[in-house]
Design an enzyme around this catalytic site. Sequence first.
Site, mmCIF file in Angstrom:
data_model
loop_
_atom_site.group_PDB
_atom_site.id
_atom_site.type_symbol
_atom_site.label_atom_id
_atom_site.label_comp_id
_atom_site.label_asym_id
_atom_site.label_seq_id
_atom_site.Cartn_x
_atom_site.Cartn_y
_atom_site.Cartn_z
ATOM 1 N N ASP A 1 59.040 78.305 123.158
ATOM 2 C CA ASP A 1 59.489 79.772 123.499
ATOM 3 C C ASP A 1 60.822 79.492 124.399
ATOM 4 O OD1 ASP A 1 60.087 82.542 123.347
ATOM 5 O OD2 ASP A 1 58.316 82.914 124.535
ATOM 6 N N HIS B 1 63.766 92.290 125.147
ATOM 7 C CA HIS B 1 64.013 92.862 124.142
ATOM 8 C C HIS B 1 64.464 94.509 124.079
ATOM 9 C CE1 HIS B 1 63.289 88.982 122.388
ATOM 10 N NE2 HIS B 1 62.130 89.063 122.071
ATOM 11 N N GLU C 1 65.579 82.901 116.647
ATOM 12 C CA GLU C 1 66.560 84.376 117.029
ATOM 13 C C GLU C 1 67.817 83.793 117.613
ATOM 14 O OE1 GLU C 1 63.863 86.284 120.106
ATOM 15 O OE2 GLU C 1 62.608 85.081 119.299
ATOM 16 N N HIS D 1 64.355 89.557 114.711
ATOM 17 C CA HIS D 1 62.872 88.772 115.255
ATOM 18 C C HIS D 1 62.045 88.540 114.169
ATOM 19 C CE1 HIS D 1 59.982 87.481 118.148
ATOM 20 N NE2 HIS D 1 60.618 87.948 119.148
ATOM 21 N N ARG E 1 65.632 88.196 127.988
ATOM 22 C CA ARG E 1 65.328 88.821 129.124
ATOM 23 C C ARG E 1 66.274 88.989 129.823
ATOM 24 N NH1 ARG E 1 61.100 85.581 127.426
ATOM 25 N NH2 ARG E 1 59.241 86.543 127.202
HETATM 26 C C1 GLA Z 1 60.459 86.562 122.232
HETATM 27 C C2 GLA Z 1 60.152 86.171 123.713
HETATM 28 C C3 GLA Z 1 58.803 85.627 123.527
HETATM 29 C C4 GLA Z 1 57.923 86.788 122.906
HETATM 30 C C5 GLA Z 1 58.165 87.217 121.631
HETATM 31 C C6 GLA Z 1 57.541 88.411 121.464
HETATM 32 O O1 GLA Z 1 60.843 85.578 121.347
HETATM 33 O O2 GLA Z 1 61.029 84.991 124.192
HETATM 34 O O3 GLA Z 1 58.344 85.285 125.028
HETATM 35 O O4 GLA Z 1 57.901 87.901 123.950
HETATM 36 O O5 GLA Z 1 59.873 87.472 121.786
HETATM 37 O O6 GLA Z 1 56.228 88.307 121.526
#
Ligand code: GLA
Length: 342
Positions: free
Chosen positions: A246, A104, A309, A174, A79
């Site tokens: 996350d 992304h 990732e 990803h 982000r």
């Molecule tokens: C990344 C983001 C998540 C989500 C995924 C896709 O990992 O950090 O919050 O958006 O991509 O859904």
Amino acid sequence: MGVSEAGALPDGRSVRQVVLGAAPGPVLTLLDLGATVQSLEVTCGDGLRRNVVLAHASPAEHLEHTDYLGSTVGRYANRIAAGRFVLDGVEVVVGTNDRGNSLHGGPDGFDRRLWEIAKHSGTEARFTLVSPDGDQGFPGTLRADARFAVDGSDVRLDLTATTDAPTVVNLTSHAYFNLDGPGSGTIDDHELTVEADRYTPVDGTGIPLGAHAPVAGTPLDFRTPARLGTAIRSGHEQVAQARGVDHNYVLRGSGLRSVAVLTSRRTGTKLELLTDRPGLQVYTGNFLDGSSPSAAGGRHRQGDGIALEPQLFPDTPNRPEFGSAVLRPGETYRASLVWRFG
Ligand code: GLA
């Protein structure tokens, strides 16, 4: 093994695939759409061959959903707060697509583009993409290159990029893994190790709250092998707010090194991740909600896979203390990862 048709996009453009490797080693199927890992078949610990990644059922489904299954994401993975940052004293505004933030690469990220298959052999494929100046708001014409190679039990991805004007870059894969195969259930019983003592706490929209924090004493502690379901189902406020893991980890060390190990006892399968990146976003498929059909049949549900990732720290363009994401003309951006199966 050459290039073959893999279906068509709703606008009629055809999507192509290329297959790398041979059994008993990893066999990797890649799409030009998003430079996507469409399947990755390996020999599991129980001796059986299984595909270990989640994928969409068709190219049209790939465009329909925003879960980035298997794709190469960019121009800026993770982000950028409010889609704004200052570069060389000038404010840049980029497309937002996730709770007011840019995620992304924005609404039309690299995961949705048809990359060019510039080169391929039985063990290697190189995809290229030209992202024009102003693409999603990002300055500079960016030439991105994703080179996948299969070598022994390793699958390697080398990402490079150059620009003709100062810009920011953060590319990653990803891919979502399920070491027992898509459709086998959730990754709750997989065990994860991450070489990180600290992580990045985030607000309810995934933007860093401030400084990195210790993993010690939290369910986000993967310094020794820990079962994912225990973390995902904990009541810790960071986990509850993200509906699972996350979070971005501050990886120990530098240079290409081993940073994470994912294992499944059920099939005796082990994936080791190496990267040269400073951060690792660990995402346990929290937003998979059954809306997307799986290439393996059935539907993708919460926790069906885990994305690991490698990347910079989130929102680096607004956080000088996190380092720099800037790429200038004459420089080459380089990021590498290796998926090692054993
Ligand atoms: C990344 C983001 C998540 C989500 C995924 C896709 O990992 O950090 O919050 O958006 O991509 O859904």
